[in-house]
Design a protein around this motif. Structure first.
Motif, PDB file in Angstrom:
ATOM      1  N   ALA A  24      44.786  40.933  48.494  1.00  0.00           N
ATOM      2  CA  ALA A  24      44.412  42.112  47.721  1.00  0.00           C
ATOM      3  C   ALA A  24      43.219  41.823  46.823  1.00  0.00           C
ATOM      4  CB  ALA A  24      45.607  42.584  46.894  1.00  0.00           C
ATOM      5  N   PHE A  25      43.212  40.642  46.231  1.00  0.00           N
ATOM      6  CA  PHE A  25      42.093  40.261  45.369  1.00  0.00           C
ATOM      7  C   PHE A  25      40.785  40.193  46.162  1.00  0.00           C
ATOM      8  CE2 PHE A  25      39.382  36.727  43.915  1.00  0.00           C
ATOM      9  CZ  PHE A  25      38.949  37.278  42.725  1.00  0.00           C
ATOM     10  N   ARG A  26      40.826  39.559  47.322  1.00  0.00           N
ATOM     11  CA  ARG A  26      39.602  39.416  48.131  1.00  0.00           C
ATOM     12  C   ARG A  26      39.066  40.786  48.560  1.00  0.00           C
ATOM     13  NH1 ARG A  26      41.574  34.327  51.926  1.00  0.00           N
ATOM     14  NH2 ARG A  26      41.099  32.665  50.410  1.00  0.00           N
ATOM     15  N   LYS A  27      39.985  41.688  48.922  1.00  0.00           N
ATOM     16  CA  LYS A  27      39.581  43.026  49.346  1.00  0.00           C
ATOM     17  C   LYS A  27      38.895  43.772  48.202  1.00  0.00           C
ATOM     18  CE  LYS A  27      41.524  47.368  51.093  1.00  0.00           C
ATOM     19  NZ  LYS A  27      42.760  48.066  51.518  1.00  0.00           N
ATOM     20  N   LEU A  28      39.477  43.707  47.007  1.00  0.00           N
ATOM     21  CA  LEU A  28      38.893  44.404  45.857  1.00  0.00           C
ATOM     22  C   LEU A  28      37.610  43.731  45.389  1.00  0.00           C
ATOM     23  CD1 LEU A  28      42.196  45.185  43.918  1.00  0.00           C
ATOM     24  CD2 LEU A  28      40.717  46.834  45.088  1.00  0.00           C
ATOM     25  N   ALA A  29      37.531  42.417  45.522  1.00  0.00           N
ATOM     26  CA  ALA A  29      36.310  41.707  45.129  1.00  0.00           C
ATOM     27  C   ALA A  29      35.137  42.133  46.003  1.00  0.00           C
ATOM     28  CB  ALA A  29      36.535  40.201  45.214  1.00  0.00           C
ATOM     29  N   ARG A  30      35.379  42.341  47.298  1.00  0.00           N
ATOM     30  CA  ARG A  30      34.314  42.809  48.177  1.00  0.00           C
ATOM     31  C   ARG A  30      33.869  44.228  47.812  1.00  0.00           C
ATOM     32  NH1 ARG A  30      37.513  40.069  52.157  1.00  0.00           N
ATOM     33  NH2 ARG A  30      38.565  42.028  52.691  1.00  0.00           N
ATOM     34  N   LYS A  31      34.818  45.010  47.272  1.00  0.00           N
ATOM     35  CA  LYS A  31      34.509  46.392  46.928  1.00  0.00           C
ATOM     36  C   LYS A  31      33.785  46.513  45.594  1.00  0.00           C
ATOM     37  CE  LYS A  31      36.667  50.944  46.294  1.00  0.00           C
ATOM     38  NZ  LYS A  31      37.936  51.715  46.340  1.00  0.00           N
ATOM     39  N   TYR A  32      34.161  45.679  44.625  1.00  0.00           N
ATOM     40  CA  TYR A  32      33.668  45.888  43.256  1.00  0.00           C
ATOM     41  C   TYR A  32      32.740  44.795  42.736  1.00  0.00           C
ATOM     42  CZ  TYR A  32      37.130  49.618  42.893  1.00  0.00           C
ATOM     43  OH  TYR A  32      37.855  50.762  43.092  1.00  0.00           O
ATOM     44  N   SER A  37      28.394  45.953  45.129  1.00  0.00           N
ATOM     45  CA  SER A  37      29.076  47.240  45.031  1.00  0.00           C
ATOM     46  C   SER A  37      28.126  48.376  44.665  1.00  0.00           C
ATOM     47  CB  SER A  37      30.194  47.164  43.981  1.00  0.00           C
ATOM     48  OG  SER A  37      30.834  48.415  43.857  1.00  0.00           O
ATOM     49  N   LYS A  38      28.409  49.558  45.217  1.00  0.00           N
ATOM     50  CA  LYS A  38      27.685  50.776  44.871  1.00  0.00           C
ATOM     51  C   LYS A  38      28.467  51.634  43.862  1.00  0.00           C
ATOM     52  CE  LYS A  38      24.600  49.852  48.081  1.00  0.00           C
ATOM     53  NZ  LYS A  38      23.244  49.379  47.721  1.00  0.00           N
ATOM     54  N   GLU A  39      29.685  51.156  43.502  1.00  0.00           N
ATOM     55  CA  GLU A  39      30.517  51.928  42.574  1.00  0.00           C
ATOM     56  C   GLU A  39      29.889  51.930  41.184  1.00  0.00           C
ATOM     57  OE1 GLU A  39      33.218  53.525  43.479  1.00  0.00           O
ATOM     58  OE2 GLU A  39      33.272  52.774  45.545  1.00  0.00           O
ATOM     59  N   PRO A  40      29.900  53.070  40.480  1.00  0.00           N
ATOM     60  CA  PRO A  40      29.263  53.129  39.155  1.00  0.00           C
ATOM     61  C   PRO A  40      29.961  52.269  38.100  1.00  0.00           C
ATOM     62  CG  PRO A  40      30.443  55.171  39.638  1.00  0.00           C
ATOM     63  CD  PRO A  40      30.423  54.381  40.906  1.00  0.00           C
ATOM     64  N   ASP A  41      31.262  52.056  38.250  1.00  0.00           N
ATOM     65  CA  ASP A  41      32.011  51.264  37.262  1.00  0.00           C
ATOM     66  C   ASP A  41      32.400  49.908  37.837  1.00  0.00           C
ATOM     67  OD1 ASP A  41      33.735  52.215  39.139  1.00  0.00           O
ATOM     68  OD2 ASP A  41      35.330  52.769  37.725  1.00  0.00           O
ATOM     69  N   ALA A  42      31.574  49.374  38.723  1.00  0.00           N
ATOM     70  CA  ALA A  42      31.931  48.150  39.452  1.00  0.00           C
ATOM     71  C   ALA A  42      32.188  46.970  38.513  1.00  0.00           C
ATOM     72  CB  ALA A  42      30.820  47.798  40.439  1.00  0.00           C
ATOM     73  N   GLU A  43      31.324  46.802  37.512  1.00  0.00           N
ATOM     74  CA  GLU A  43      31.473  45.638  36.632  1.00  0.00           C
ATOM     75  C   GLU A  43      32.793  45.690  35.873  1.00  0.00           C
ATOM     76  OE1 GLU A  43      29.048  43.260  33.087  1.00  0.00           O
ATOM     77  OE2 GLU A  43      28.160  45.017  34.059  1.00  0.00           O
ATOM     78  N   GLU A  48      38.673  43.844  35.511  1.00  0.00           N
ATOM     79  CA  GLU A  48      40.101  44.153  35.556  1.00  0.00           C
ATOM     80  C   GLU A  48      40.773  43.439  36.730  1.00  0.00           C
ATOM     81  OE1 GLU A  48      40.074  48.369  35.813  1.00  0.00           O
ATOM     82  OE2 GLU A  48      39.768  48.682  33.650  1.00  0.00           O
ATOM     83  N   VAL A  49      40.095  43.403  37.872  1.00  0.00           N
ATOM     84  CA  VAL A  49      40.634  42.719  39.047  1.00  0.00           C
ATOM     85  C   VAL A  49      40.743  41.218  38.789  1.00  0.00           C
ATOM     86  CG1 VAL A  49      40.118  42.089  41.443  1.00  0.00           C
ATOM     87  CG2 VAL A  49      39.890  44.471  40.687  1.00  0.00           C
ATOM     88  N   ASN A  50      39.707  40.631  38.209  1.00  0.00           N
ATOM     89  CA  ASN A  50      39.733  39.195  37.895  1.00  0.00           C
ATOM     90  C   ASN A  50      40.869  38.850  36.949  1.00  0.00           C
ATOM     91  OD1 ASN A  50      37.565  38.355  39.486  1.00  0.00           O
ATOM     92  ND2 ASN A  50      36.054  38.763  37.884  1.00  0.00           N
ATOM     93  N   GLU A  51      41.049  39.688  35.921  1.00  0.00           N
ATOM     94  CA  GLU A  51      42.119  39.437  34.954  1.00  0.00           C
ATOM     95  C   GLU A  51      43.488  39.534  35.619  1.00  0.00           C
ATOM     96  OE1 GLU A  51      43.948  41.616  30.974  1.00  0.00           O
ATOM     97  OE2 GLU A  51      41.776  41.593  31.265  1.00  0.00           O
ATOM     98  N   SER A  52      43.672  40.542  36.442  1.00  0.00           N
ATOM     99  CA  SER A  52      44.959  40.710  37.128  1.00  0.00           C
ATOM    100  C   SER A  52      45.250  39.515  38.027  1.00  0.00           C
ATOM    101  CB  SER A  52      44.950  42.001  37.946  1.00  0.00           C
ATOM    102  OG  SER A  52      44.746  43.121  37.107  1.00  0.00           O
TER     103      SER A  52
END
Length: 319
Positions: A24-32, A37-43, A48-52
């Motif tokens: 799950a972490f690897r999948k979200l890391a590729r996304k954000y 990432s192209k997401e506006p709130d990627a950083e 949040e993903v790193n902390e989790s």
């Protein structure tokens, strides 16, 4: 402070395996990840993903978090209960100040002080690694600080089972509690940490002492605080009253004209040490209820005979 639901952030179930969490972490890391990432709130999302992942990928942090967060939801106002982490044994280097600064207040409050030190060295004979120190918070009865004792302490040790899920093992130790121990003091059990490598010594187990909450006594360093109720005539006329302590009792003289909020210090009657702490008595004048005809009659007599106006007396004191 807001509660953080780390499982929700990673999108995994609470019984997820270590491998599930890693995927799950690897999948979200590729996304954000901000670099791709192209997401506006990627950083923000990546933090949040790193902390989790920092919590859920660590069996010790995860076990403690699971116990704490069973009945809380993400975003809910949250304060960890006192001594929530007592009895958990933690190992490793813990969270560095840099890591704690990168994560939320929630993370820092829960995990900012966990873990011990680890030392590795190369020698002519090969690689040697000093075993990591372990750390645990323990709760003691205040009486142990007055007398000293040997106590059987049970610690919960988080481990990964064969399925990659966190389980808790219990180990029990007989620990000598020194007389005069104070809150925050460390009791060091040599060689009870992680075994060393290449012939290097094992780490130690550091037990951080805290006292069980008590309805009457409050500890401040080596000083002992106690609220002492007095009847009005005891405060007005002065008296000698018995005071119960963790190691017995003593008699304390109450001066004539004592007032609620006044504090009496009895030197040397706090937690024993060199020098010992003091006993601090916070006086509290308690009025008997006017719940019988005779009690009301006595109060009415006082009102007539004394003609005392406490508000007027206060004005004169501040004139």
């Amino acid at each position: 402070m807001e509660f953080k639901d780390y499982y929700q952030t990673l999108g995994v179930a609470r019984d997820a395996t270590a491998e599930d969490i890693k995927k799950a972490f690897r999948k979200l890391a590729r996304k954000y990840h901000p670099d791709v990432s192209k997401e506006p709130d990627a950083e923000t999302r990546m933090k949040e993903v790193n902390e989790s992942y920092a919590v859920l990928s660590d069996p010790e942090k995860r076990a403690a978090y699971d116990q704490l967060g069973q009945n809380h939801q993400s975003g809910q106002d949250f304060r960890p209960p006192p001594n929530w982490d007592a009895g958990f044994e933690f190992s490793g280097a813990g969270s560095s100040p840099t890591e704690t600064a990168d994560y939320s207040e929630f993370f820092a409050e829960l995990f900012g002080r966990m873990g011990g030190a680890h030392h590795a060295d190369f020698h002519a004979g090969g690689f040697q690694a000093h075993g990591a120190d372990h750390h645990a918070k323990i709760l003691l009865n205040l009486k142990d600080a007055f007398h000293g004792a040997t106590r059987q302490i049970s610690l919960r040790v988080p481990k990964l089972d064969a399925q990659g899920r966190v389980s808790l093992e219990t180990r029990t130790l007989n620990v000598r509690i020194p007389r005069g121990v104070r809150e925050g003091q460390m009791i060091r059990l040599a060689g009870q940490g992680t075994p060393g490598m290449g012939g290097a010594p094992a780490g130690d187990l550091l037990l951080e002492v805290w006292f069980e909450p008590h309805p009457r006594w409050r500890v401040d360093g080596r000083d002992l605080h106690l609220s002492l109720p007095l009847a009005p005539w005891e405060a007005a006329l002065g008296t000698v009253v018995p005071v119960d302590l963790p190691d017995g009792s003593l008699k304390v003289r109450i001066p004539e004209g004592a007032q609620s909020g006044q504090q009496l210090r009895v030197r040397g009657k706090g937690i024993p040490a060199n020098p010992p702490g003091d006993l601090l008595l916070d006086l509290q004048v308690v009025l008997p209820p006017a719940d019988t005809p005779r009690a009301r009659e006595l109060y009415e007599t006082l009102a007539r005979e004394l003609a005392f106006d406490p508000r007027r007396a206060e004005e004169l004191d501040h004139a």
